[in-house]
Write an enzyme that holds these catalytic residues in place. Structure first.
Site, mmCIF file in Angstrom:
data_model
loop_
_atom_site.group_PDB
_atom_site.id
_atom_site.type_symbol
_atom_site.label_atom_id
_atom_site.label_comp_id
_atom_site.label_asym_id
_atom_site.label_seq_id
_atom_site.Cartn_x
_atom_site.Cartn_y
_atom_site.Cartn_z
ATOM 1 N N ASP A 36 -32.751 4.442 -34.971
ATOM 2 C CA ASP A 36 -31.973 5.051 -36.055
ATOM 3 C C ASP A 36 -31.441 3.890 -36.905
ATOM 4 O OD1 ASP A 36 -30.323 8.098 -36.175
ATOM 5 O OD2 ASP A 36 -29.837 6.508 -37.599
ATOM 6 N N TYR A 138 -34.963 17.014 -51.689
ATOM 7 C CA TYR A 138 -35.047 16.962 -50.224
ATOM 8 C C TYR A 138 -36.195 17.858 -49.718
ATOM 9 C CZ TYR A 138 -33.707 18.492 -45.507
ATOM 10 O OH TYR A 138 -33.711 18.832 -44.181
ATOM 11 N N SER A 167 -31.747 26.749 -39.779
ATOM 12 C CA SER A 167 -30.384 26.199 -39.729
ATOM 13 C C SER A 167 -30.078 25.920 -38.257
ATOM 14 C CB SER A 167 -29.380 27.215 -40.273
ATOM 15 O OG SER A 167 -29.799 27.667 -41.557
ATOM 16 N N ARG A 176 -26.393 34.161 -43.702
ATOM 17 C CA ARG A 176 -27.773 33.679 -43.849
ATOM 18 C C ARG A 176 -28.358 33.211 -42.517
ATOM 19 N NH1 ARG A 176 -29.367 28.337 -44.928
ATOM 20 N NH2 ARG A 176 -31.535 28.172 -45.614
HETATM 21 C C1 15L Z 1 -31.597 21.713 -43.763
HETATM 22 O O1 15L Z 1 -32.735 21.273 -43.890
HETATM 23 C C2 15L Z 1 -30.423 20.826 -43.608
HETATM 24 O O2 15L Z 1 -30.764 19.599 -42.983
HETATM 25 C C3 15L Z 1 -29.298 21.470 -42.858
HETATM 26 O O3 15L Z 1 -28.124 20.729 -43.125
HETATM 27 C C4 15L Z 1 -29.070 22.966 -43.190
HETATM 28 O O4 15L Z 1 -28.306 23.083 -44.302
HETATM 29 C C5 15L Z 1 -30.375 23.724 -43.263
HETATM 30 O O5 15L Z 1 -31.389 23.057 -43.942
HETATM 31 C C6 15L Z 1 -30.243 25.149 -43.849
HETATM 32 O O6 15L Z 1 -31.062 25.519 -44.693
HETATM 33 O O7 15L Z 1 -29.360 25.866 -43.402
#
Ligand code: 15L
Length: 266
Positions: A36, A138, A167, A176
């Site tokens: 990391d 992202y 999530s 959600r």
């Molecule tokens: C993700 O890819 C994130 O890393 C995470 O923090 C959540 O927010 C998740 O998606 C999501 O869509 O709930």
């Protein structure tokens, strides 16, 4: 066979999900090569090593991967950030991971996300071969990484299993999540199966627990023998009114990621 024949590398081992998987797999007695950019929180588990490294440093990633049979790739930026901040860790980073896997003839297990498909509407059930509609820089980086998996499989025979994580938290906390929640237990067992499976080719798997409100249907899970055991269903009453007030977040599967920086009129 319950043990991998070669060491397993985990990137992002100091983060929440990489850390949970590290704890689980080290508990099974697996020899782990942890890495990391951030220091490892706490003691490195017995039988494992930790090397601090930047995913942008390709030589270092090659060195850490030496002799490994699987790379569980959790490293990189895990939230929406300006493009320039995503570029190094997520785009150059995945290239370094795949080059290491190619050299070691290792399998890549990639922590993808739902955000490569985040602009599909919540009312549209999806199979894993649906069109990519990333909702953020992202999400774009995760889509690029999945596509790199396809390229490295077809061109070099590098096997890869891509988990489109919904999530992943200890508990669901929003309405959600009744569709998107993935428990830590299901994530851990997924990583175990994706590492031990005989042959995978290039696979995409939806990363959600057995939630009856899911948006997601067919995927490659049967090839690795994984099925989720947990479910968000028991939280339905407590979370029913925990709805994001933003209409864009309500409309799309990516939720609040789709709504971030949204500037269309409709
Ligand atoms: C993700 O890819 C994130 O890393 C995470 O923090 C959540 O927010 C998740 O998606 C999501 O869509 O709930």
């Amino acid at each position: 066979m319950n043990q991998p024949t070669r060491p397993v590398m985990i990137t992002g081992a100091s983060g929440a999900l990489g850390g949970a998987v590290t704890e689980y797999l080290s508990g099974l007695g697996w020899p782990l090569r942890l890495t990391d950019i951030a220091p490892f929180p706490g003691e490195v588990p017995a039988g494992c090593t930790f090397t601090r490294a930047d995913l942008e440093d390709g030589v270092m990633i090659l060195r850490i991967a030496e002799g490994c049979g699987t790379i569980l790739h959790f490293g990189g930026v895990s939230f929406e950030r300006p493009f320039e901040e995503i570029l190094g860790p997520n785009i150059r980073g995945i290239f370094h991971v795949y080059e290491a896997a190619r050299r070691e003839r290792a399998r890549v297990v990639f922590a993808s996300s739902n955000h490569p498909i985040g602009f599909h509407e919540v009312a549209e059930p999806l199979d894993a071969d649906c069109s990519l509609l990333p909702d953020t820089f992202y999400g774009l980086s995760k889509a690029y990484s999945e596509l790199m998996g396809a390229t490295y499989w077809h061109k070099h025979g590098v096997e890869n299993v891509n988990l489109r994580i919904g999530s992943c938290y200890p508990e669901p906390t929003q309405a959600r999540h009744l569709a998107t929640w993935l428990s830590y237990g299901d994530l851990n067992r997924f990583c175990e199966r994706a590492t031990l499976a005989d042959a995978t080719g290039h696979l995409i798997v939806w990363g959600a627990s057995a939630n009856s409100r899911t948006y997601w249907r067919q995927d490659g899970r049967h090839a690795i023998g994984w099925a989720p055991q947990d479910s968000a269903d028991g939280y339905a009453d407590t979370l029913a009114d925990k709805i994001d007030p933003n209409p864009v977040a309500q409309r799309y599967q990516g939720g609040f990621f789709a709504a971030m920086d949204y500037s269309r009129d409709t």
